[in-house]
Design a protein around this motif. Structure first.
Motif, PDB file in Angstrom:
ATOM      1  N   ALA A  59       6.696  -6.086   9.635  1.00  0.00           N
ATOM      2  CA  ALA A  59       6.486  -4.916  10.650  1.00  0.00           C
ATOM      3  C   ALA A  59       6.198  -3.576   9.993  1.00  0.00           C
ATOM      4  O   ALA A  59       5.924  -3.706   8.622  1.00  0.00           O
ATOM      5  CB  ALA A  59       7.847  -4.584  11.296  1.00  0.00           C
ATOM      6  N   GLU A  60       6.344  -2.570  10.552  1.00  0.00           N
ATOM      7  CA  GLU A  60       5.715  -1.324   9.886  1.00  0.00           C
ATOM      8  C   GLU A  60       6.922  -0.568   9.120  1.00  0.00           C
ATOM      9  O   GLU A  60       7.242   0.396   9.766  1.00  0.00           O
ATOM     10  CB  GLU A  60       5.023  -0.308  10.904  1.00  0.00           C
ATOM     11  CG  GLU A  60       4.017   0.717  10.337  1.00  0.00           C
ATOM     12  CD  GLU A  60       3.293   1.581  11.289  1.00  0.00           C
ATOM     13  OE1 GLU A  60       3.115   2.929  10.997  1.00  0.00           O
ATOM     14  OE2 GLU A  60       2.952   0.967  12.277  1.00  0.00           O
ATOM     15  N   TYR A  61       7.225  -1.068   8.153  1.00  0.00           N
ATOM     16  CA  TYR A  61       8.628  -0.905   7.780  1.00  0.00           C
ATOM     17  C   TYR A  61       8.390   0.561   6.875  1.00  0.00           C
ATOM     18  O   TYR A  61       9.693   1.298   6.415  1.00  0.00           O
ATOM     19  CB  TYR A  61       8.887  -1.940   6.468  1.00  0.00           C
ATOM     20  CG  TYR A  61       9.435  -3.086   7.418  1.00  0.00           C
ATOM     21  CD1 TYR A  61      10.527  -3.204   8.101  1.00  0.00           C
ATOM     22  CD2 TYR A  61       8.834  -4.300   7.092  1.00  0.00           C
ATOM     23  CE1 TYR A  61      10.871  -4.298   8.722  1.00  0.00           C
ATOM     24  CE2 TYR A  61       9.318  -5.415   7.572  1.00  0.00           C
ATOM     25  CZ  TYR A  61      10.263  -5.467   8.448  1.00  0.00           C
ATOM     26  OH  TYR A  61      10.843  -6.761   8.890  1.00  0.00           O
ATOM     27  N   ALA A  92      16.612  -4.164   0.382  1.00  0.00           N
ATOM     28  CA  ALA A  92      17.420  -4.636   1.623  1.00  0.00           C
ATOM     29  C   ALA A  92      16.489  -5.194   2.560  1.00  0.00           C
ATOM     30  O   ALA A  92      16.829  -6.198   3.343  1.00  0.00           O
ATOM     31  CB  ALA A  92      17.944  -3.197   2.341  1.00  0.00           C
ATOM     32  N   LEU A  93      15.151  -4.675   2.629  1.00  0.00           N
ATOM     33  CA  LEU A  93      13.947  -5.355   3.368  1.00  0.00           C
ATOM     34  C   LEU A  93      13.712  -6.680   2.851  1.00  0.00           C
ATOM     35  O   LEU A  93      13.807  -7.753   3.931  1.00  0.00           O
ATOM     36  CB  LEU A  93      12.580  -4.520   3.353  1.00  0.00           C
ATOM     37  CG  LEU A  93      12.712  -3.480   3.965  1.00  0.00           C
ATOM     38  CD1 LEU A  93      11.233  -2.727   3.492  1.00  0.00           C
ATOM     39  CD2 LEU A  93      12.878  -3.462   5.545  1.00  0.00           C
ATOM     40  N   ALA A  94      13.732  -6.912   1.665  1.00  0.00           N
ATOM     41  CA  ALA A  94      13.718  -8.332   1.201  1.00  0.00           C
ATOM     42  C   ALA A  94      14.681  -9.206   1.425  1.00  0.00           C
ATOM     43  O   ALA A  94      14.485 -10.237   1.845  1.00  0.00           O
ATOM     44  CB  ALA A  94      13.443  -8.286  -0.383  1.00  0.00           C
ATOM     45  N   ALA A  95      15.938  -8.553   1.338  1.00  0.00           N
ATOM     46  CA  ALA A  95      17.276  -9.578   1.629  1.00  0.00           C
ATOM     47  C   ALA A  95      17.279  -9.836   3.092  1.00  0.00           C
ATOM     48  O   ALA A  95      17.771 -10.998   3.377  1.00  0.00           O
ATOM     49  CB  ALA A  95      18.401  -8.672   1.262  1.00  0.00           C
ATOM     50  N   HIS A  96      16.939  -8.996   4.096  1.00  0.00           N
ATOM     51  CA  HIS A  96      17.254  -9.167   5.496  1.00  0.00           C
ATOM     52  C   HIS A  96      15.752  -9.777   6.379  1.00  0.00           C
ATOM     53  O   HIS A  96      16.029 -10.128   7.251  1.00  0.00           O
ATOM     54  CB  HIS A  96      17.569  -8.113   6.149  1.00  0.00           C
ATOM     55  CG  HIS A  96      19.025  -7.314   5.709  1.00  0.00           C
ATOM     56  ND1 HIS A  96      19.177  -6.783   4.655  1.00  0.00           N
ATOM     57  CD2 HIS A  96      20.163  -7.569   6.372  1.00  0.00           C
ATOM     58  CE1 HIS A  96      20.527  -6.379   4.495  1.00  0.00           C
ATOM     59  NE2 HIS A  96      21.365  -7.159   5.434  1.00  0.00           N
ATOM     60  N   ARG A  97      14.707  -9.430   5.673  1.00  0.00           N
ATOM     61  CA  ARG A  97      13.485  -9.924   6.527  1.00  0.00           C
ATOM     62  C   ARG A  97      12.731 -11.051   6.033  1.00  0.00           C
ATOM     63  O   ARG A  97      11.557 -10.942   6.043  1.00  0.00           O
ATOM     64  CB  ARG A  97      12.898  -8.629   6.747  1.00  0.00           C
ATOM     65  CG  ARG A  97      13.492  -7.607   7.571  1.00  0.00           C
ATOM     66  CD  ARG A  97      13.997  -8.175   9.084  1.00  0.00           C
ATOM     67  NE  ARG A  97      15.004  -7.338   9.740  1.00  0.00           N
ATOM     68  CZ  ARG A  97      14.585  -6.443  10.470  1.00  0.00           C
ATOM     69  NH1 ARG A  97      13.206  -6.236  10.702  1.00  0.00           N
ATOM     70  NH2 ARG A  97      15.584  -5.771  11.354  1.00  0.00           N
ATOM     71  N   THR A  98      13.306 -11.622   5.049  1.00  0.00           N
ATOM     72  CA  THR A  98      12.531 -12.760   4.244  1.00  0.00           C
ATOM     73  C   THR A  98      12.877 -14.209   4.732  1.00  0.00           C
ATOM     74  O   THR A  98      13.941 -14.528   5.003  1.00  0.00           O
ATOM     75  CB  THR A  98      12.959 -12.729   2.921  1.00  0.00           C
ATOM     76  OG1 THR A  98      12.348 -11.615   2.267  1.00  0.00           O
ATOM     77  CG2 THR A  98      12.035 -14.095   2.144  1.00  0.00           C
ATOM     78  N   GLY A 105       6.829 -10.171   4.704  1.00  0.00           N
ATOM     79  CA  GLY A 105       5.680  -9.461   5.226  1.00  0.00           C
ATOM     80  C   GLY A 105       5.839  -8.115   5.712  1.00  0.00           C
ATOM     81  O   GLY A 105       6.743  -7.892   6.208  1.00  0.00           O
ATOM     82  N   ALA A 106       4.879  -7.236   5.480  1.00  0.00           N
ATOM     83  CA  ALA A 106       5.054  -5.896   5.900  1.00  0.00           C
ATOM     84  C   ALA A 106       3.586  -5.482   6.313  1.00  0.00           C
ATOM     85  O   ALA A 106       2.317  -5.945   5.591  1.00  0.00           O
ATOM     86  CB  ALA A 106       5.442  -5.020   4.868  1.00  0.00           C
ATOM     87  N   LYS A 107       3.586  -4.726   7.427  1.00  0.00           N
ATOM     88  CA  LYS A 107       2.197  -3.956   7.770  1.00  0.00           C
ATOM     89  C   LYS A 107       2.267  -2.703   7.217  1.00  0.00           C
ATOM     90  O   LYS A 107       3.274  -1.870   7.353  1.00  0.00           O
ATOM     91  CB  LYS A 107       2.190  -3.718   9.379  1.00  0.00           C
ATOM     92  CG  LYS A 107       1.244  -2.952   9.699  1.00  0.00           C
ATOM     93  CD  LYS A 107       1.498  -2.695  11.446  1.00  0.00           C
ATOM     94  CE  LYS A 107       0.986  -1.484  12.028  1.00  0.00           C
ATOM     95  NZ  LYS A 107       1.399  -1.366  13.523  1.00  0.00           N
ATOM     96  N   ILE A 108       1.074  -2.057   6.733  1.00  0.00           N
ATOM     97  CA  ILE A 108       1.313  -0.648   6.151  1.00  0.00           C
ATOM     98  C   ILE A 108      -0.151  -0.048   6.548  1.00  0.00           C
ATOM     99  O   ILE A 108      -0.940  -0.366   6.480  1.00  0.00           O
ATOM    100  CB  ILE A 108       1.700  -0.684   4.690  1.00  0.00           C
ATOM    101  CG1 ILE A 108       1.797   0.845   4.201  1.00  0.00           C
ATOM    102  CG2 ILE A 108       0.382  -1.258   4.028  1.00  0.00           C
ATOM    103  CD1 ILE A 108       2.689   0.678   2.854  1.00  0.00           C
ATOM    104  N   LEU A 109       0.061   1.433   6.820  1.00  0.00           N
ATOM    105  CA  LEU A 109      -1.164   2.482   6.952  1.00  0.00           C
ATOM    106  C   LEU A 109      -1.485   2.879   5.963  1.00  0.00           C
ATOM    107  O   LEU A 109      -0.539   3.024   4.786  1.00  0.00           O
ATOM    108  CB  LEU A 109      -1.035   3.356   8.181  1.00  0.00           C
ATOM    109  CG  LEU A 109      -0.645   2.704   9.695  1.00  0.00           C
ATOM    110  CD1 LEU A 109      -0.420   3.931  10.505  1.00  0.00           C
ATOM    111  CD2 LEU A 109      -1.673   1.559  10.013  1.00  0.00           C
TER     112      LEU A 109
END
Length: 266
Positions: A59-61, A92-98, A105-109
């Protein structure tokens, strides 16, 4: 316009809730980054990957307006407004979204990438990541999509929804502005990859909508995920937004560039 009326905000916040959190895993982290530009098909790609259950919750974190501040607050790493404790947010992203297999994964502009590039932990994440560059061959169609999404505030179309047929008044100036954005984004991402010696998996939107299984499987194989289920466009929760307005604006844009009225080209 309130946030609840903004379909771009709703799409960005779609994975905000705890129901999208994944159980902790001891598997080694295998991150990937989807490098995107406006109207390149990134929402379609991320929802397909998430649906496999093996590719994390991309997602666009790093969206400083929508997902980042709210998710930062939920994870307890917010310092007010859109600001977060960078290291804590990444952890926190790695802990909750892996996923259980270690895939995150992450989407980024590009603007988001540049805002975070000074954070050492973010640079470490990038150094370990597989990159996928999502873009469109038809830059005119991408610019049209951007202009009309901004004009109508219809950024995404649910699977069962009909295309919006409202045709805003044509503006050559708005088309030039949008073309400038998408061309500049494309050029800058090329520079980013060259400067960092990165060779991304290059995916065209046109190929994604023709057969999403091919690019999704290429990414999975690069990450060492061999058991990805077969993917089709019918599985996606979103659909392309193009409708009659896109065709009308394309014709008017081409007409605005034509001086040979007796021999139309194309």
């Amino acid at each position: 316009m309130t946030e609840s009326d903004d379909s771009e905000a709703r799409a960005a916040l779609a994975v905000l809730g705890p129901e999208f959190d994944l159980p902790p895993t001891d598997a080694p982290l295998r991150p990937y980054v989807i490098c995107a530009s406006p109207r390149s098909g990134s929402t379609l790609l991320t929802t397909l990957l998430h649906g496999t259950g093996r590719m994390g919750v991309p997602a666009e974190y790093f969206n400083p307006i929508h997902l980042q501040p709210k998710l930062g607050a939920r994870f307890g790493v917010s310092v007010g407004g859109p600001r977060v404790v960078a290291a804590g947010y990444l952890s926190a992203l790695a802990a909750h979204r892996t996923s259980a297999n270690g895939v995150f994964g992450a989407k980024i502009l590009l603007s988001q990438m540049q805002s975070w590039i000074g954070v050492p932990q973010f640079r470490d994440l990038l150094a370990r990541s597989t990159f996928l560059w999502l873009r469109r061959r038809d830059k005119q169609a991408q610019a049209l999509s951007l202009v009309l999404a901004q004009a109508t505030q219809v950024w995404h179309r649910d699977r069962d929804a009909a295309p919006v047929e409202t045709v805003p008044r044509f503006s050559a100036g708005e088309m030039r502005r949008a073309l400038g954005i998408v061309l500049a984004e494309d050029f800058a991402w090329r520079e980013f990859f060259t400067i960092n010696g990165v060779h991304p998996i290059s995916v065209a939107y046109e190929d994604l909508v023709t057969d999403p299984d091919v690019p999704c499987r290429a990414l999975a194989e690069a990450l060492g995920v061999p058991d990805l289920p077969r993917l089709t466009l019918q599985q996606a929760v979103t659909r392309p937004t193009a409708g009659e307005a896109n065709a009308v604006w394309r014709r008017q844009w081409r007409q605005s560039l034509r001086f040979r009225r007796d021999r139309p080209a194309g």
